[in-house]
Motif scaffolding. Structure first.
Motif, short mmCIF file in Angstrom:
data_model
loop_
_atom_site.label_atom_id
_atom_site.label_comp_id
_atom_site.label_asym_id
_atom_site.label_seq_id
_atom_site.Cartn_x
_atom_site.Cartn_y
_atom_site.Cartn_z
N LYS A 86 0.82 -1.21 0.00
CA LYS A 86 0.00 0.00 0.00
C LYS A 86 0.85 1.26 0.00
CE LYS A 86 -0.78 -0.19 5.04
NZ LYS A 86 -1.82 -0.30 6.09
N ASP A 87 2.02 1.21 0.64
CA ASP A 87 2.89 2.38 0.65
C ASP A 87 3.50 2.61 -0.73
OD1 ASP A 87 2.27 2.43 3.31
OD2 ASP A 87 4.30 2.11 4.04
N THR A 88 3.97 1.54 -1.34
CA THR A 88 4.53 1.65 -2.68
C THR A 88 3.48 2.15 -3.66
OG1 THR A 88 6.05 -0.19 -2.24
CG2 THR A 88 5.70 0.39 -4.53
N ALA A 89 2.26 1.65 -3.53
CA ALA A 89 1.18 2.06 -4.43
C ALA A 89 0.90 3.54 -4.33
CB ALA A 89 -0.08 1.25 -4.13
N ARG A 90 0.83 4.06 -3.11
CA ARG A 90 0.51 5.47 -2.93
C ARG A 90 1.64 6.38 -3.43
NH1 ARG A 90 -2.41 4.89 2.98
NH2 ARG A 90 -0.67 3.46 3.29
N VAL A 91 2.88 5.92 -3.25
CA VAL A 91 4.01 6.74 -3.71
C VAL A 91 4.10 6.75 -5.24
CG1 VAL A 91 6.53 6.92 -3.76
CG2 VAL A 91 5.35 6.46 -1.60
N ILE A 92 4.13 5.56 -5.84
CA ILE A 92 4.30 5.49 -7.29
C ILE A 92 3.13 6.14 -8.01
CG2 ILE A 92 4.38 3.90 -9.27
CD1 ILE A 92 6.13 2.06 -7.63
N SER A 93 1.92 5.93 -7.53
CA SER A 93 0.75 6.49 -8.22
C SER A 93 0.63 8.01 -8.04
CB SER A 93 -0.53 5.81 -7.76
OG SER A 93 -0.82 6.09 -6.40
N SER A 94 1.40 8.57 -7.09
CA SER A 94 1.41 10.02 -6.95
C SER A 94 2.38 10.68 -7.92
CB SER A 94 1.79 10.42 -5.51
OG SER A 94 3.17 10.15 -5.26
N MET A 95 3.25 9.86 -8.54
CA MET A 95 4.27 10.39 -9.43
C MET A 95 4.07 9.98 -10.89
SD MET A 95 7.67 9.63 -7.16
CE MET A 95 7.83 10.20 -5.46
N CYS A 96 3.33 8.89 -11.12
CA CYS A 96 3.14 8.36 -12.48
C CYS A 96 1.67 8.41 -12.87
CB CYS A 96 3.67 6.93 -12.55
SG CYS A 96 5.44 6.80 -12.22
N ASP A 97 1.41 8.28 -14.16
CA ASP A 97 0.04 8.41 -14.68
C ASP A 97 -0.67 7.07 -14.82
OD1 ASP A 97 0.06 11.40 -15.44
OD2 ASP A 97 1.88 10.63 -16.38
N MET A 98 0.10 5.98 -14.83
CA MET A 98 -0.48 4.64 -15.00
C MET A 98 0.56 3.65 -14.51
SD MET A 98 -2.42 3.36 -18.50
CE MET A 98 -3.25 4.94 -18.59
N VAL A 99 0.10 2.47 -14.05
CA VAL A 99 1.00 1.45 -13.53
C VAL A 99 0.65 0.10 -14.15
CG1 VAL A 99 1.88 0.26 -11.48
CG2 VAL A 99 1.18 2.67 -11.32
N MET A 100 1.68 -0.60 -14.63
CA MET A 100 1.53 -1.97 -15.08
C MET A 100 2.32 -2.86 -14.13
SD MET A 100 2.88 -4.86 -16.53
CE MET A 100 4.51 -4.25 -16.98
N ILE A 101 1.71 -3.97 -13.69
CA ILE A 101 2.37 -4.87 -12.75
C ILE A 101 2.35 -6.29 -13.31
CG2 ILE A 101 2.40 -5.81 -10.41
CD1 ILE A 101 0.98 -3.31 -9.46
N ARG A 102 3.50 -6.94 -13.29
CA ARG A 102 3.61 -8.36 -13.67
C ARG A 102 4.16 -9.07 -12.45
NH1 ARG A 102 4.05 -11.39 -18.57
NH2 ARG A 102 5.39 -13.22 -18.35
N THR A 103 3.32 -9.89 -11.82
CA THR A 103 3.68 -10.43 -10.52
C THR A 103 3.13 -11.84 -10.34
OG1 THR A 103 3.70 -9.92 -8.15
CG2 THR A 103 1.66 -9.44 -9.35
N PHE A 104 3.25 -12.38 -9.16
CA PHE A 104 2.79 -13.74 -8.86
C PHE A 104 1.34 -13.75 -8.38
CE2 PHE A 104 7.38 -13.85 -8.67
CZ PHE A 104 7.71 -15.04 -9.29
N GLU A 105 1.09 -13.12 -7.25
CA GLU A 105 -0.22 -13.22 -6.61
C GLU A 105 -1.20 -12.17 -7.11
OE1 GLU A 105 -1.16 -15.58 -4.60
OE2 GLU A 105 0.81 -16.55 -4.58
#
Length: 306
Positions: A86-105
């Motif tokens: 949740k911390d990473t999400a709030r930081v990155i989304s405050s600086m970028c316009d869109m997020v793509m994630i490739r992950t396991f879960e």
């Protein structure tokens, strides 16, 4: 604002509108008309699982749309070193316009999206691979196999199979799945797809006979038998999947004009034969290219949906 976490969250009309937009942008691209639909926007690309096609298609795609992509692996950000999602999400989304994630879960992706201020795209999880299905259906359209298709999926009951279940249930076509015993699709995802199929008119059949699934199909598709994270199971899976190779004999059971799809990477001689992969019915490299164009359509669509 919309996220793109699974096809389940989208209507038939929305899925088709995303693909239509991708086809439009592809046509412009082929004419070397790179319109700045996402001028000066930034796409954060978080990779907990590495990938050739996902990185190249998203990074190239955002650039062609007038923006910039940031490649972020576990080694580059604190997400892989103990920082709460949740911390990473709030930081990155405050600086970028869109997020793509490739992950396991899938749960990690959903948690990130719940705290993000910007659209989040599923670049693949162990449960779903929805951007691949946008490219696959775009390829079916281009090769004349999107009108009342009969799709046969042969292989592991994995994230690709789950995404095919979602697409069929939403668009209302026939899907036949053949997996070895012990490698069936997730029961809850299947039940969900079958419930949606009642409303869309989709016909979904699951079983263990690849020949029965392929007989008369207009689209035949498969995936690697051992996905990332399953390397220790590879030898056992090769034994368990004996007889599930899509070879010339099995393709001969499909409709005469059937096409072959594979999300790649492909392991020749395991899930597919060299002859089928390189044969006239294979459209896998058109399919691979369409990851670029379908995802451009998706990113523009998500931007417009804010």
């Amino acid at each position: 604002m919309r996220h793109f976490l699974t096809l389940r969250d989208y209507t038939k009309e929305e899925i088709l509108s995303i693909i239509d937009l991708g086809l439009q942008i592809k046509s412009e691209c082929k004419r070397r008309e790179h319109k700045p639909y996402l001028d000066k926007q930034t796409l954060a690309m978080i990779f907990e699982k590495s990938s050739t096609r996902t990185r190249v298609s998203f990074e190239t795609g955002i650039y062609q749309l007038g923006g910039q992509g940031l490649f972020l692996s576990n080694r580059d950000i604190h997400l892989g070193r103990g920082e709460p999602v949740k911390d990473t999400a709030r930081v990155i989304s405050s600086m970028c316009d869109m997020v793509m994630i490739r992950t396991f879960e899938q749960s990690m992706l959903e948690e990130f999206a719940s705290f993000s201020k910007v659209p989040v795209i599923n670049g693949l999880t162990d449960s779903y691979h929805p951007v691949q299905l946008l490219a696959d259906y775009m390829t079916m359209i281009e090769h004349g196999q999107a009108e009342n298709p009969v799709v046969a999926y042969v292989g592991d009951g994995n994230n690709m199979t789950h995404s095919w279940l979602m697409l069929a249930a939403k668009l209302g076509f026939e899907l036949r799945v053949a997996t070895p015993k012990g490698y069936e699709v997730d029961a809850a995802i299947l039940a969900d797809a079958l419930e949606m199929a009642k409303r869309s008119g989709a016909v979904i059949k699951v079983g263990n006979d690849p020949k029965e699934a392929i007989a008369g199909a207009t689209v035949v598709t498969t995936d690697t038998w051992a996905s990332m994270g399953q390397e220790d199971e590879k030898e056992q899976r090769v034994r368990d999947f004996a007889g599930y190779i899509v070879d010339e004999a099995k393709m001969a059971l499909a409709a005469e004009d059937a096409i072959f799809l594979h999300c790649l990477p492909a392991y020749r001689g395991q899930e597919v034969s060299e002859g089928v992969l390189e044969g006239p019915q294979s459209v896998i490299f058109d399919e691979a290219e369409n990851r670029l164009h379908a995802q451009k359509g998706l990113m523009v669509w998500l931007d417009r949906a804010r």
